[in-house]
Design an enzyme around this catalytic site. Structure first.
Site, PDB file in Angstrom:
ATOM      1  N   PHE A 210       2.400  27.703 -25.593  1.00  0.00           N
ATOM      2  CA  PHE A 210       3.206  27.131 -26.672  1.00  0.00           C
ATOM      3  C   PHE A 210       2.735  25.742 -27.092  1.00  0.00           C
ATOM      4  O   PHE A 210       3.073  25.280 -28.191  1.00  0.00           O
ATOM      5  CB  PHE A 210       4.690  27.125 -26.278  1.00  0.00           C
ATOM      6  CG  PHE A 210       5.219  25.820 -25.792  1.00  0.00           C
ATOM      7  CD1 PHE A 210       5.033  25.411 -24.488  1.00  0.00           C
ATOM      8  CD2 PHE A 210       5.914  24.977 -26.654  1.00  0.00           C
ATOM      9  CE1 PHE A 210       5.526  24.196 -24.038  1.00  0.00           C
ATOM     10  CE2 PHE A 210       6.413  23.760 -26.216  1.00  0.00           C
ATOM     11  CZ  PHE A 210       6.214  23.365 -24.902  1.00  0.00           C
ATOM     12  N   LYS A 211       1.941  25.063 -26.272  1.00  0.00           N
ATOM     13  CA  LYS A 211       1.508  23.719 -26.650  1.00  0.00           C
ATOM     14  C   LYS A 211       0.656  23.725 -27.913  1.00  0.00           C
ATOM     15  O   LYS A 211       0.542  22.714 -28.599  1.00  0.00           O
ATOM     16  CB  LYS A 211       0.797  23.053 -25.484  1.00  0.00           C
ATOM     17  CG  LYS A 211       1.793  22.755 -24.373  1.00  0.00           C
ATOM     18  CD  LYS A 211       1.246  21.938 -23.243  1.00  0.00           C
ATOM     19  CE  LYS A 211       2.349  21.609 -22.249  1.00  0.00           C
ATOM     20  NZ  LYS A 211       2.989  22.816 -21.655  1.00  0.00           N
TER      21      LYS A 211
END
Ligand SMILES: *Cc1c(COP(=O)(O)O)cnc(C)c1O
Length: 495
Positions: free
Chosen positions: A111-112
């Site tokens: 998700f980063k």
């Protein structure tokens, strides 16, 4: 929209100024003067739009010093073509009333990417706005995942360079290959003969070296970080909560204005804080569930109001949540204390001195009203991966499995069941060995063999970001001693 420090010091700044600064001069984090409000029609208006258009509408009230056209062009430069799903952050139905917001369709499968693909573009645009003409050199110490996501985000972004230090032997085979095969003329990757803490301390030392800063300045370069406390990493995360709601409306899972519960696997508290901002903007979230692994300091904090980091540190199968001091929690405290920066500074002093503080009663009541906390140990995580795969045919990575486990526990105690959204933060193939073991596969061979076996079992394909790795040329071979990191950087960059 203006931003100020959680600790009360310094001036009120524009978004661009706050993004360029990173940390406030008094050591606090930048927070908005007020949270922009939307009305129900706004959410409905997102339904037919693409992710990029939704993000533009959600982010523009936060970034009022950027024109709508400017913001749109930054979003296009950041996101277009970088994700392996046209929806970018699709919502998948896992089982009755349970949906997964998949935030791992970007280049590093976690998700980063949602924030780190956009942040470099926000950073360069912000620098122009504040009249900063020097190039920015981003320094990162990584235990694996953040380094790769930052390299991908900053690769070939004009006016930027990035140097990543990782502990030699301290990252997985796939993580190392992801970094040392990194493309881009402005990317640098250096192995350090030490552990992650050594690398982190070394990077801090470089940041505080005045002579080095002067040397860089003479070459028109200034140092910066891509840390998760930078506003430029926090704000992009608000957009996907709205996007998920619009998707759930489109899928018929929610009525207009209907409420839902959201569960977030939490480490540094950045992702769940973005959800809290979305809720305060007006997104109908009934309850935020904060999920921890065996490093359960946040679950205890939400339950009791006592934050106590004095406890054993556990290495788990969800390493991005192995954190005892969650830096973005300071922004949540600022909300709970009604912006009382004196009280907040007192708590943060306690944390620094004793690793501990106690939230005042009224603030804890507010926290309990908004959030539930829970945690799952390693056995429960493994069992959850297996159960969800066997029952629902859906593969969870260990971080997402923590969240599903905690959400199920929470739902047992709920009188009224609402649709629930679990935030899925990594592809199961990023943790192929652990997931394969959990579903009962034979985890022999290297990480790539495990991913191939997992894909065969699930009837899926290994994502290209992993499958292509063994065939990629190694571009970065530098190795240095802990005491020599600055010299290695100078050599690498030809300074
Ligand atoms: C970073 C990370 C988390 C934790 O997110 P925070 O914003 O730090 O709370 C959870 N899962 C994965 C896979 C991550 O990479």
């Amino acid at each position: 929209m203006k931003y100020h420090s959680t600790r009360g010091g310094g001036a009120r700044l524009t978004a661009a100024e706050a993004i360029v600064r990173g940390l406030a001069p008094d050591g606090g984090l930048f927070v908005p003067d007020r949270i922009p409000k939307i009305d129900p029609a706004f959410i409905e208006s997102l339904r037919p739009l693409s992710y990029i258009d939704r993000a533009e509408k959600v982010l523009s009230p936060w970034l009022t010093d950027f024109s709508r056209d400017e913001l749109k062009s930054l979003l296009i430069a950041a996101y277009e073509g970088a994700f392996d799903d046209p929806a970018m952050a699709p919502v998948t139905r896992v089982s009755e009333g349970l949906y997964a917001l998949e935030l791992w369709h970007g280049p590093t499968l976690a998700f980063k990417d949602m924030a780190l693909q956009l942040m470099p573009h926000l950073m360069t645009a912000s620098r122009k706005k504040v009249g900063e003409t020097r190039d920015v050199l981003i320094l990162v110490a990584t235990s694996g995942d953040t380094g790769k996501a930052a390299l991908e985000g900053f690769q070939d972004v004009p006016g930027t360079g990035i140097a990543v230090f990782y502990p030699e032997g301290g990252v997985s085979q796939a993580q190392r290959l992801q970094m040392v095969t990194q493309a881009g003329e402005n990317t640098h990757v250096i192995a350090v003969r030490g552990n992650f803490d050594d690398a982190q301390t070394g990077v801090k030392r470089i940041f505080s070296d005045r002579a080095f800063a002067e040397k860089l300045d003479a070459k028109n370069i200034v140092l910066s970080s891509a840390n998760s406390i930078n506003l430029g990493r926090l704000l992009p995360q608000i957009a996907y909560y709205f996007s998920a709601y619009a998707d759930l409306r489109n899928q018929g899972a929610l009525a207009e204005g209907g409420q839902l519960d959201v569960c977030v696997p939490t480490g540094n508290f950045g992702n769940i804080l973005a959800a809290e901002y979305a809720r305060r903007m007006g997104l109908p979230i009934r309850r935020l569930v904060c999920a921890s692994n065996s490093n359960n300091v946040l679950a205890d904090f939400i339950g009791t109001g006592v934050y106590d980091a004095n406890r054993a540190f556990h290495l788990t199968s969800s390493p991005s949540m192995d954190i005892l001091i969650s830096s973005n929690l300071e922004r949540m405290l600022h909300l709970l204390l009604g912006g009382d920066s004196e009280q907040l500074s007192g708590l943060m002093d306690g944390l620094k001195k004793d690793g501990k503080y106690v939230l005042p009663g009224a603030a804890h009541e507010q926290l309990s009203a908004a959030m539930s906390g829970g945690w799952a140990d390693e056995g429960a995580v493994k069992a959850q991966i297996r159960e969800t795969f066997e029952r629902d045919g859906y593969l969870l990575d260990p971080h997402t499995a923590v969240a599903v486990r905690v959400l199920e526990d929470y739902r047992v105690g709920c009188e009224e069941k609402l649709p629930a959204l679990v935030v899925s933060t990594a592809s199961p193939y990023k943790f192929g060995r652990a997931v394969l073991e959990a579903v009962g596969g034979d985890a022999e061979g290297d990480d790539f063999a495990c991913c191939a076996a997992l894909a065969a079992l699930a009837g899926q394909k290994v994502p290209r970001a992993i499958a292509d790795l063994p065939g990629k040329a190694v571009r970065h071979r530098a190795v240095c001693e802990v005491s020599e990191m600055e010299g290695a950087l100078v050599r690498e960059m030809g300074l």
